[in-house]
Scaffold this active site. Structure first.
Site, PDB file in Angstrom:
ATOM      1  N   CYS A   1       0.835  -1.198   0.000  1.00 37.88           N
ATOM      2  CA  CYS A   1       0.000   0.000   0.000  1.00 37.88           C
ATOM      3  C   CYS A   1       0.875   1.257   0.000  1.00 37.88           C
ATOM      4  O   CYS A   1       1.854   1.344   0.735  1.00 37.88           O
ATOM      5  CB  CYS A   1      -0.897  -0.033   1.234  1.00 37.88           C
ATOM      6  SG  CYS A   1      -1.666   1.526   1.636  1.00 37.88           S
TER       7      CYS A   1
ATOM      8  N   GLN B   1      -2.377   7.321  17.148  1.00 31.44           N
ATOM      9  CA  GLN B   1      -2.551   8.040  15.878  1.00 31.44           C
ATOM     10  C   GLN B   1      -1.682   7.405  14.801  1.00 31.44           C
ATOM     11  O   GLN B   1      -0.539   7.030  15.064  1.00 31.44           O
ATOM     12  CB  GLN B   1      -2.163   9.510  16.049  1.00 31.44           C
ATOM     13  CG  GLN B   1      -3.031  10.275  17.036  1.00 31.44           C
ATOM     14  CD  GLN B   1      -4.412  10.618  16.499  1.00 31.44           C
ATOM     15  OE1 GLN B   1      -4.736  10.337  15.349  1.00 31.44           O
ATOM     16  NE2 GLN B   1      -5.236  11.211  17.340  1.00 31.44           N
TER      17      GLN B   1
ATOM     18  N   TYR C   1     -11.159  10.934  26.461  1.00 31.33           N
ATOM     19  CA  TYR C   1     -10.875  10.033  25.336  1.00 31.33           C
ATOM     20  C   TYR C   1      -9.352  10.016  25.107  1.00 31.33           C
ATOM     21  O   TYR C   1      -8.874  10.291  24.013  1.00 31.33           O
ATOM     22  CB  TYR C   1     -11.599  10.478  24.055  1.00 31.33           C
ATOM     23  CG  TYR C   1     -13.062  10.806  24.254  1.00 31.33           C
ATOM     24  CD1 TYR C   1     -14.039   9.830  24.064  1.00 31.33           C
ATOM     25  CD2 TYR C   1     -13.459  12.085  24.639  1.00 31.33           C
ATOM     26  CE1 TYR C   1     -15.380  10.132  24.244  1.00 31.33           C
ATOM     27  CE2 TYR C   1     -14.798  12.385  24.826  1.00 31.33           C
ATOM     28  CZ  TYR C   1     -15.752  11.413  24.624  1.00 31.33           C
ATOM     29  OH  TYR C   1     -17.074  11.723  24.801  1.00 31.33           O
TER      30      TYR C   1
ATOM     31  N   CYS D   1     -11.840  14.055  14.461  1.00 31.61           N
ATOM     32  CA  CYS D   1     -11.541  13.452  13.154  1.00 31.61           C
ATOM     33  C   CYS D   1     -12.806  13.410  12.299  1.00 31.61           C
ATOM     34  O   CYS D   1     -12.822  12.806  11.236  1.00 31.61           O
ATOM     35  CB  CYS D   1     -10.952  12.058  13.322  1.00 31.61           C
ATOM     36  SG  CYS D   1     -12.023  10.964  14.248  1.00 31.61           S
TER      37      CYS D   1
HETATM   38  N1  SAH Z   1      -6.322  11.269  22.354  1.00 32.42           N
HETATM   39  C1  SAH Z   1      -5.859   9.960  21.990  1.00 32.42           C
HETATM   40  C2  SAH Z   1      -6.947   8.988  21.526  1.00 32.42           C
HETATM   41  C3  SAH Z   1      -8.028   9.510  20.636  1.00 32.42           C
HETATM   42  S1  SAH Z   1      -9.020   8.275  19.841  1.00 32.42           S
HETATM   43  C4  SAH Z   1      -4.761  10.058  20.953  1.00 32.42           C
HETATM   44  O1  SAH Z   1      -4.582  11.080  20.303  1.00 32.42           O
HETATM   45  O2  SAH Z   1      -4.028   9.072  20.785  1.00 32.42           O
HETATM   46  C5  SAH Z   1     -10.440   8.175  20.808  1.00 32.42           C
HETATM   47  C6  SAH Z   1     -10.283   7.312  22.044  1.00 32.42           C
HETATM   48  O3  SAH Z   1     -11.527   7.358  22.746  1.00 32.42           O
HETATM   49  C7  SAH Z   1     -10.004   5.830  21.788  1.00 32.42           C
HETATM   50  O4  SAH Z   1      -8.869   5.450  22.534  1.00 32.42           O
HETATM   51  C8  SAH Z   1     -11.266   5.121  22.315  1.00 32.42           C
HETATM   52  O5  SAH Z   1     -10.987   3.879  22.911  1.00 32.42           O
HETATM   53  C9  SAH Z   1     -11.772   6.092  23.341  1.00 32.42           C
HETATM   54  N2  SAH Z   1     -13.226   6.078  23.654  1.00 32.42           N
HETATM   55  C10 SAH Z   1     -14.258   5.763  22.848  1.00 32.42           C
HETATM   56  N3  SAH Z   1     -15.436   5.982  23.475  1.00 32.42           N
HETATM   57  C11 SAH Z   1     -15.132   6.461  24.714  1.00 32.42           C
HETATM   58  C12 SAH Z   1     -15.925   6.906  25.818  1.00 32.42           C
HETATM   59  N4  SAH Z   1     -17.261   6.885  25.778  1.00 32.42           N
HETATM   60  N5  SAH Z   1     -15.287   7.348  26.913  1.00 32.42           N
HETATM   61  C13 SAH Z   1     -13.922   7.391  26.980  1.00 32.42           C
HETATM   62  N6  SAH Z   1     -13.126   6.979  25.949  1.00 32.42           N
HETATM   63  C14 SAH Z   1     -13.720   6.523  24.834  1.00 32.42           C
END
Ligand code: SAH
Length: 459
Positions: free
Chosen positions: A165, A288, A317, A414
């Site tokens: 890819c 990411q 999150y 996103c």
């Molecule tokens: N800020 C981090 C992750 C963002 S992705 C980074 O930049 O790496 C979004 C994340 O939210 C994921 O890890 C997912 O598992 C989590 N997530 C999804 N639903 C959620 C909820 N209701 N409460 C808390 N976390 C959640």
């Protein structure tokens, strides 16, 4: 309407839809054409007609748009992944900016002039290929029944063989060739979605760009793999290989990974570094996919939070605690919340790895943990950062955020449609947009990451 299905029409493409499809009109009637670009004159076959619009398939480009470039990947039309690969990169960035702007205006209800004045230029990439540190290749068989790895043809679940890819790293190919050879030699079957039979479903590959460490996780529809030693010895010879595991997924589902990970060789995690913070990443944790742009994204989030060192910051999150650790350097105390327990394990390990002590991580849903800690324990917030999955924030989470009255909110998103929906709720609840900037985390695709800074209004 005088046109019917299968008619061949000539169209000038004048616009592009949110999924990257070209839009042109015949006698004022709009047609959506996948793979057609703004500025193209094309010949297309009508495939579907609705009352007010229709769809057509690109048959021939009669006069190419001046924004057309030679695509890097020969499968780009078949594969659903890179919707914009034939569009010049600066036009891709323009497309993304417009998409976010339109959502903020149409869904968020913000005045166009305000959005236009706030939106800073999109942060793009110098080289928009081979940027992904993660790939999940489905495994199947070709017409002759031989195992193949590749990608799903757009909107289907039939696999087109391609181990190379254009968005991924060169090591993907080495890993997949080893696994395919192992499958052929040991008669390991590929999973079949229709029957639910067969063993190997997917291969997850991750690479730490800063560490050059590689992780492979085979997703299987069974309890164990045959001839494991042979597989391990071949995979462990690949330079950088650090972690080999399998994940059991016996469900009939589109979810790729199973819940359980069994380590076969090496360590459970690989390491990577963004800026000068080190991270340890396990197969199930979110991380990411574009490390070069992630650094810019996190720095932007920190800039928008404008920390002085005295603040209490929440990172909702938080995944493996990436944003939390970036913020912790400049804040008094950071609290991270994440629903996946393994990610929180990684987050705690990451804080320790970087000797950062002013962060505390909670496992649970943001919409449950935040009210509990605020109403129950009285933990307050000066700044709240959210980085939710595509569906955006839960309403209960937004309501608690408003009750906590942080001075600033930083929203990392996103999906600009759910972002716009949530911003409307926050702004109706007493906040004003202060900064908006997109970061191109996913060149060649229609996806775009966006960071928004908000300030509490003092009335
Ligand atoms: N800020 C981090 C992750 C963002 S992705 C980074 O930049 O790496 C979004 C994340 O939210 C994921 O890890 C997912 O598992 C989590 N997530 C999804 N639903 C959620 C909820 N209701 N409460 C808390 N976390 C959640």
């Amino acid at each position: 309407m005088e046109y019917k299905k299968n008619d061949i029409v000539v169209i000038d493409i004048e616009d592009m839809g949110t999924d990257g499809e070209g839009i042109g009109k015949i006698d004022g009637f709009p047609l959506f054409v996948k793979d057609a670009l703004i500025g193209d004159r094309i010949e297309a076959r009508v495939t579907k007609l609705k009352k007010n619009y229709g769809y057509a398939r690109l048959e021939k480009v009669l006069a190419p748009s001046s924004f057309r470039v030679r695509p890097e990947c020969r499968f780009h039309r078949q594969c659903g992944g890179c919707q914009l690969q034939a569009l010049a990169y600066d036009k891709q960035l323009e497309f993304k900016r417009r998409k976010v702007k339109n959502n903020l205006v149409r869904i968020g209800g913000f005045p166009e002039a305000l959005v236009e004045s706030l939106m800073e230029p999109v942060l793009g990439m110098e080289d928009g290929f081979h940027y992904r540190n993660k790939a999940q290749f489905p495994i199947g068989v070709d017409r002759e029944g031989r195992p193949v790895a590749g990608f799903y043809a757009g909107r289907t679940h039939s696999i087109i063989a391609n181990t190379d890819c254009a968005l991924g790293v060169g090591e993907n190919r080495d890993v997949l060739e080893v696994i395919l050879a192992y499958m052929r030699k040991n008669h390991v079957s590929a999973y079949e979605e229709t029957t639910g039979r067969g063993l190997l479903r997917h291969v997850l590959i991750r690479k730490g760009f800063a560490s050059n460490e590689l992780m492979v996780c085979l997703v299987i529809n069974g309890k164990d793999l045959p001839a494991k030693e042979e597989l391990i010895s071949a995979l462990s010879c690949i330079p950088g290989m650090t972690s080999v595991s399998y994940s059991i997924n016996r469900e009939k589902t589109n979810v790729i990974m199973g819940k359980e990970i069994v380590l076969l060789w090496g360590s459970r995690t690989i390491q990577d570094k963004i800026g000068d913070i080190r991270f340890s990443i396990s197969p199930l944790s979110f991380y990411q996919v574009n490390p070069v742009q992630t650094k810019k994204l996190y720095e932007l989030a920190v800039e928008f939070a404008d920390l002085q060192g005295t603040e209490t910051v929440w990172d909702l999150y938080c995944g493996i605690g990436t944003i939390s650790l970036f913020m912790a350097r400049k804040a008094k105390q950071v609290y991270g919340v994440e629903v996946i327990p393994q990610a929180i394990e990684d987050a705690r390990a990451n804080a320790a790895l970087n000797q950062i002590e002013n962060v505390t991580f909670f496992t649970g849903r943001a919409e449950e943990v935040l009210p509990e800690k605020y109403a129950g324990e009285g933990i307050r917030a000066d700044v709240i950062v959210v980085d939710p999955p595509r569906k955006g924030c839960d309403e209960a989470c937004l309501a608690t955020m408003l009750q906590m009255k942080p001075e600033k909110i930083v929203y990392v998103s996103c999906d600009s449609a759910t972002l716009a929906r949530d911003l409307k709720i926050l702004c109706d609840g007493g906040y004003a947009l202060s900064r908006v900037r997109c970061v191109d985390m996913f060149p060649q695709t229609v996806h775009v990451e966006c960071v928004v800074g908000m300030q509490r209004k003092h009335i």
